[in-house]
Design an enzyme around this catalytic site. Sequence first.
Site, PDB file in Angstrom:
ATOM      1  N   LEU A  44      33.836  38.380  36.895  1.00  0.00           N
ATOM      2  CA  LEU A  44      34.918  38.836  37.369  1.00  0.00           C
ATOM      3  C   LEU A  44      34.490  40.837  36.787  1.00  0.00           C
ATOM      4  O   LEU A  44      33.960  41.003  35.521  1.00  0.00           O
ATOM      5  CB  LEU A  44      36.295  39.127  36.729  1.00  0.00           C
ATOM      6  CG  LEU A  44      36.584  37.422  36.865  1.00  0.00           C
ATOM      7  CD1 LEU A  44      37.787  36.895  35.772  1.00  0.00           C
ATOM      8  CD2 LEU A  44      36.734  36.971  37.843  1.00  0.00           C
ATOM      9  N   HIS A  45      34.557  41.392  37.615  1.00  0.00           N
ATOM     10  CA  HIS A  45      34.347  43.007  37.520  1.00  0.00           C
ATOM     11  C   HIS A  45      35.282  43.958  38.374  1.00  0.00           C
ATOM     12  O   HIS A  45      35.255  45.073  38.134  1.00  0.00           O
ATOM     13  CB  HIS A  45      33.062  43.060  38.250  1.00  0.00           C
ATOM     14  CG  HIS A  45      32.608  43.313  39.379  1.00  0.00           C
ATOM     15  ND1 HIS A  45      31.777  42.701  40.468  1.00  0.00           N
ATOM     16  CD2 HIS A  45      32.376  44.648  39.656  1.00  0.00           C
ATOM     17  CE1 HIS A  45      31.869  42.835  41.002  1.00  0.00           C
ATOM     18  NE2 HIS A  45      31.745  43.840  41.651  1.00  0.00           N
ATOM     19  N   ARG A  46      35.692  43.519  39.354  1.00  0.00           N
ATOM     20  CA  ARG A  46      36.918  44.301  40.482  1.00  0.00           C
ATOM     21  C   ARG A  46      37.644  45.244  39.726  1.00  0.00           C
ATOM     22  O   ARG A  46      38.502  44.136  38.928  1.00  0.00           O
ATOM     23  CB  ARG A  46      37.025  43.879  41.603  1.00  0.00           C
ATOM     24  CG  ARG A  46      35.915  43.644  42.885  1.00  0.00           C
ATOM     25  CD  ARG A  46      36.556  43.076  43.448  1.00  0.00           C
ATOM     26  NE  ARG A  46      35.413  42.772  44.711  1.00  0.00           N
ATOM     27  CZ  ARG A  46      34.172  43.484  44.945  1.00  0.00           C
ATOM     28  NH1 ARG A  46      33.836  45.250  44.460  1.00  0.00           N
ATOM     29  NH2 ARG A  46      33.000  42.523  45.326  1.00  0.00           N
ATOM     30  N   ARG A  81      31.187  46.746  33.217  1.00  0.00           N
ATOM     31  CA  ARG A  81      33.780  47.330  33.721  1.00  0.00           C
ATOM     32  C   ARG A  81      34.391  46.508  32.778  1.00  0.00           C
ATOM     33  O   ARG A  81      35.111  46.797  31.836  1.00  0.00           O
ATOM     34  CB  ARG A  81      34.015  47.937  34.698  1.00  0.00           C
ATOM     35  CG  ARG A  81      35.286  47.615  35.228  1.00  0.00           C
ATOM     36  CD  ARG A  81      35.548  47.825  36.583  1.00  0.00           C
ATOM     37  NE  ARG A  81      34.513  48.630  37.447  1.00  0.00           N
ATOM     38  CZ  ARG A  81      35.281  49.748  37.899  1.00  0.00           C
ATOM     39  NH1 ARG A  81      36.817  49.680  36.872  1.00  0.00           N
ATOM     40  NH2 ARG A  81      35.032  50.455  38.810  1.00  0.00           N
TER      41      ARG A  81
END
Length: 355
Positions: free
Chosen positions: A202-204, A236
Amino acid sequence: MLCVVGTRPNFMKTMPVVAELKRRADRFEPVLVHTGQHYDANMSEIFLRELGGFTPKHMLGVGSGTHSEQTARVMERIEPILAREQPDVVLVPGDVNSTLAAALASAQLGLRVGHVEAGLRSFDRTMPEELNRVLTDQVSDLLFTHSPEARANLLVEGRPESAIHHVGNTMIDALAALRERIEAVEPRSRGLDPGEYLVVTLHRPSLVDGALLAEAVAELEALSDRLVIFFPVHPRTRARLERLGVDSNAERFRLVDPIGYTEFLGLVRAAAGVLTDSGGIQEETTYLGVPCFTLRSTTERPITVSEGTNVLLGLAPERIAEIPALLDSRPHRSEPPPLWDGRAAVRLVDVLARE
Ligand code: UD1
């Protein structure tokens, strides 16, 4: 041929093309430029090493920043290189800030631009990537597509039919070339039993920069009773998790640093399924026939849903709880979409040879 890369997902799309250009050294000379949008060794170097060992001739070192800062820095720093190298074509992959910046700087200098992975659309212009896709396609002369709806999307936006070349998926070329090594990855070396774990990425910003991340973590903790959670964490996301005070090395809920290409896909191949908000992983799981659950409300890759293994859960962490039932109920399919066959770079370079 000047090939521009900048972020982790760019490497798998471009390196098969660089390899094919090198194979035809009598005709082509590839020059690799790395913008440095991604710079940590495990987000960049490791992929260059695994995907052919090509060394960039130019490193722009743009680093992190706002979208405008990153885009502007790439444009400023690539312009003198473009002027000096005078390439016949500038090849840009995907939809990241480096992609648009390199394409626009090249077009401003009157250079021909080729977009690898043209025509994908989520139709959600709040995504920075969607703006990058639309604008890159507008300034590109050669539009290399990998799925049928891309052509229709490009024609609606007024791009000429003659610029569109349906060559297939170069990212799948990278996977096909390393298939044996991927299949040799042993999940037990990470303490994972085949078929018993969920790989999570998950990174958005829409998911990890706000309150949804904490909800997703709580759902994953609950799910870890049923499936071991193996979560290589993007930088992030790591920063956001640190702020929430979340870290875990528990046997059934494991947060680890980002891992290399071959090992990642080897672990995906043997997983019960994957939970992701990535674009590329939706395609890789479809190719491998591994169930994929995408935590987004849209996808620019609908073929992974219609013909592949992808289920769009929505931007809705509470739906993570449905994964065991979905895994039990979904039929498995394994035929990859047409032209996802390991030969896309050959077809792409054939087009370059004709142009
Ligand atoms: C970028 C792309 C996204 C792609 C993703 C893949 C854009 C708009 N976004 O998002 O489409 O899916 O790459 O990973 O281009 N950082 C590091 N080390 C690195 C790189 C980043 O620590 O090597 C950290 C920095 O804190 C940075 C943050 O991660 O501020 C985000 O990096 P950035 O390149 O801005 O965007 P991504 O989220 O990686």
